[in-house]
Write an enzyme that holds these catalytic residues in place. Structure first.
Site, PDB file in Angstrom:
ATOM      1  N   ALA A 106     -26.646  -4.736   9.956  1.00 56.93           N
ATOM      2  CA  ALA A 106     -26.438  -5.046   8.548  1.00 56.93           C
ATOM      3  C   ALA A 106     -24.975  -5.074   8.165  1.00 56.93           C
ATOM      4  O   ALA A 106     -24.637  -5.422   7.057  1.00 56.93           O
ATOM      5  CB  ALA A 106     -27.161  -3.994   7.683  1.00 56.93           C
ATOM      6  N   CYS A 107     -24.076  -4.707   9.081  1.00 58.49           N
ATOM      7  CA  CYS A 107     -22.678  -4.558   8.680  1.00 58.49           C
ATOM      8  C   CYS A 107     -21.949  -5.884   8.605  1.00 58.49           C
ATOM      9  O   CYS A 107     -20.886  -5.969   8.026  1.00 58.49           O
ATOM     10  CB  CYS A 107     -21.946  -3.612   9.621  1.00 58.49           C
ATOM     11  SG  CYS A 107     -21.422  -4.385  11.148  1.00 58.49           S
ATOM     12  N   GLY A 108     -22.483  -6.931   9.195  1.00 57.23           N
ATOM     13  CA  GLY A 108     -21.869  -8.237   9.072  1.00 57.23           C
ATOM     14  C   GLY A 108     -20.818  -8.543  10.104  1.00 57.23           C
ATOM     15  O   GLY A 108     -20.416  -9.683  10.259  1.00 57.23           O
ATOM     16  N   LEU A 109     -20.342  -7.530  10.832  1.00 57.64           N
ATOM     17  CA  LEU A 109     -19.291  -7.775  11.823  1.00 57.64           C
ATOM     18  C   LEU A 109     -19.666  -7.304  13.222  1.00 57.64           C
ATOM     19  O   LEU A 109     -19.063  -7.735  14.189  1.00 57.64           O
ATOM     20  CB  LEU A 109     -17.992  -7.063  11.403  1.00 57.64           C
ATOM     21  CG  LEU A 109     -17.245  -7.707  10.245  1.00 57.64           C
ATOM     22  CD1 LEU A 109     -16.040  -6.861   9.900  1.00 57.64           C
ATOM     23  CD2 LEU A 109     -16.814  -9.112  10.582  1.00 57.64           C
ATOM     24  N   CYS A 110     -20.651  -6.424  13.347  1.00 59.30           N
ATOM     25  CA  CYS A 110     -20.960  -5.882  14.669  1.00 59.30           C
ATOM     26  C   CYS A 110     -21.488  -6.938  15.624  1.00 59.30           C
ATOM     27  O   CYS A 110     -21.485  -6.755  16.832  1.00 59.30           O
ATOM     28  CB  CYS A 110     -21.969  -4.739  14.562  1.00 59.30           C
ATOM     29  SG  CYS A 110     -21.283  -3.305  13.710  1.00 59.30           S
TER      30      CYS A 110
END
Length: 264
Positions: A106-110
């Site tokens: 959900a973090c958008g960058l992982c």
């Protein structure tokens, strides 16, 4: 370096004064495993070997510390790279997981595999906000009434669209702060966020600033502190930024259109 000092404008219901605030450094940390770009995390640039080791364990890429054959980290202009070499018996897991990572976080960058993908172009600079400190305080007074799940559980974040007078037009909740903001953006018609400002009940990270910019918001207000990278991103794109917003005072970190400077 893990912190830096920034000049701020402290707004209260009665006036304003200049000050300074120590803020945390946030940077991109790319984790490469056996030569494969696996993930980019936004993190504090300290104890990176511990970060990578814990990440490899919790991602189930390794079973024990002995599975890490080598671990090295170095800084680049775009951020830090941590390169890990793991035992051959674990190598197959890396290839399997890389194919699925873009949809499991959900973090958008992982799910991003390289540092160069973190700072992506923003289509337009943030517009000027047409609001006031009074409106920000009114929104802070009203936000709890729009957090029913938080009231019931104490475990969620909220993101709200506020009009220029401070009335909350729409709000969304989620256990993830990024998710809450994405839900708000998805619920509002394109361009609608430009008509007021966004209030989030979380810290202000680089990703939260970036999402606000993509959505066209002129002002982002957060009840917790910003990171240094978030401040830099807001300044580079002209986004007005208010942090540590409380019912009695807020801190202005970026005011490119002088929307709040008149209170001095």
């Amino acid at each position: 370096m893990t912190t830096r000092v920034e000049p701020i404008l402290v707004l209260t219901r009665d006036g304003a004064h200049a000050g300074e605030r120590t803020i945390a450094i946030e940077t991109a940390v790319a984790i490469e495993v056996n030569g494969i770009g696996y993930a980019v995390l936004m993190a504090t640039p300290a104890a990176l070997a511990d970060l990578a080791t814990g990440f490899l364990l919790t991602e189930r890429l390794i079973d024990a510390l002995a599975d890490i054959l080598d671990l090295d980290s170095f800084e680049t202009p775009a951020g830090w790279i941590v390169r890990a070499t793991v035992a051959e018996r674990c190598a197959g897991r890396i290839h399997d997981r890389v194919r699925h990572r873009t949809s499991d976080t959900a973090c958008g960058l992982c799910g991003v595999s390289g540092l160069e993908q973190v700072v992506r172009p923003v289509a337009r600079r943030a517009p000027a906000p047409h609001t006031s400190a009074t409106a920000v305080f009114l929104a802070l007074d009203a936000i709890r009434a729009h957090q029913p799940l938080t009231a019931a559980t104490g475990a969620l974040h909220a993101a709200a669209l506020c009009d220029t007078a401070g009335a909350i037009v729409a709000a969304r909740e989620d256990v993830g702060r990024h998710n809450a903001l994405d839900k708000l953006i998805g619920a509002c018609a394109p361009g609608r966020l430009a008509d007021g400002f966004v209030l989030i009940t979380s810290r202000i990270s680089f990703e939260m600033v970036d999402k606000a910019l993509v959505a066209g918001a002129p002002l982002l207000v957060g009840i917790s502190a910003p990171t240094a990278l978030a401040v830099d991103h807001a300044r580079a794109q002209g986004l007005s930024l208010v942090a540590l917003a409380r019912n009695d005072s807020v801190l202005v970190l970026n005011d490119p259109h002088h929307a709040f400077a008149a209170r001095l």
